[in-house]
Design an enzyme around this catalytic site. Sequence first.
Site: not given
Length: 300
Positions: A151, A246, A281
């Site tokens: 990010r 982004h 995850y």
Amino acid sequence: MESVLDAFDQYLALERGRSDHTRRAYLGDLRSLFAFVDERTPGADLGSLTLPVLRAWLSAQAAAGTARTTLARRTSAVKTFTAWAVRRGLMASDPATRLQMPKARRTLPAVLRQDQARDALDAANSGAQQGDPLALRDRLIVEMLYATGIRVSELCGLDIDDVDTSRRLLRVLGKGDKQRTVPFGEPAEQALRAWLTSGRPALATAESGPALLLGARGRRLDPRQARTVVHETVGAVAGAPDIGPHGLRHSAATHLLEGGADLRIVQELLGHSTLATTQLYTHVTVARLRAVHDQAHPRA
């Protein structure tokens, strides 16, 4: 109400580990709610936050054309706040327990084709050939965002010590203060070395501290400046969509998947607790990240 919001802000920061961006958004949402309530009932206190009032506020927001993603965030802000207020004894009951969160449509931003990404990076490299400090920095911004998929806030938050140049690894502090290790390739390493050798020293001041990326005045680079750099760099590529950091992040993820990277590996690289609608995850070792990145990323 401001003293209550200050206490809530401290809770979000210290106990929930929410980012500055999220905290500002939540507090802005709550101020909007309080203004709505005060307009209907001047001088009202927290006891005036009933379920019908909350629904009326969200309905007014929707009628004004507020995006579904914003409505979802505002619902989350209210539910988090009222639950906290009840625990603190500021409210007798939680009116938001039955408040429905509008489902946000998942819309992916436009992404670059691999040839467009290559053209954008080539343009950034060409602009840095004269050794101008800002051009060297801009090259690193675009190169590192695409190489890693991190990010823009994570990139601007990097300190020099977060970079292992010899092993081509970044130590990234993501959302919720979760730390992860992200590899990058040789082109990004070259951009990094040029910046650290020639660019950063020319801009550094006593206010620079340990920040990796600096603005023109020597302070830590603001994410808004980095967004401008990406827009201008990509905008110079013929036929490329107008994307910011982004979109560059999604481009990196898309190109990794096109190169055969496992979805769970990409999830780890991007720092997602979930990817799309999955609940997966998977923790992977740095060695596995390195191997997959080298095999799958077009600029590894």
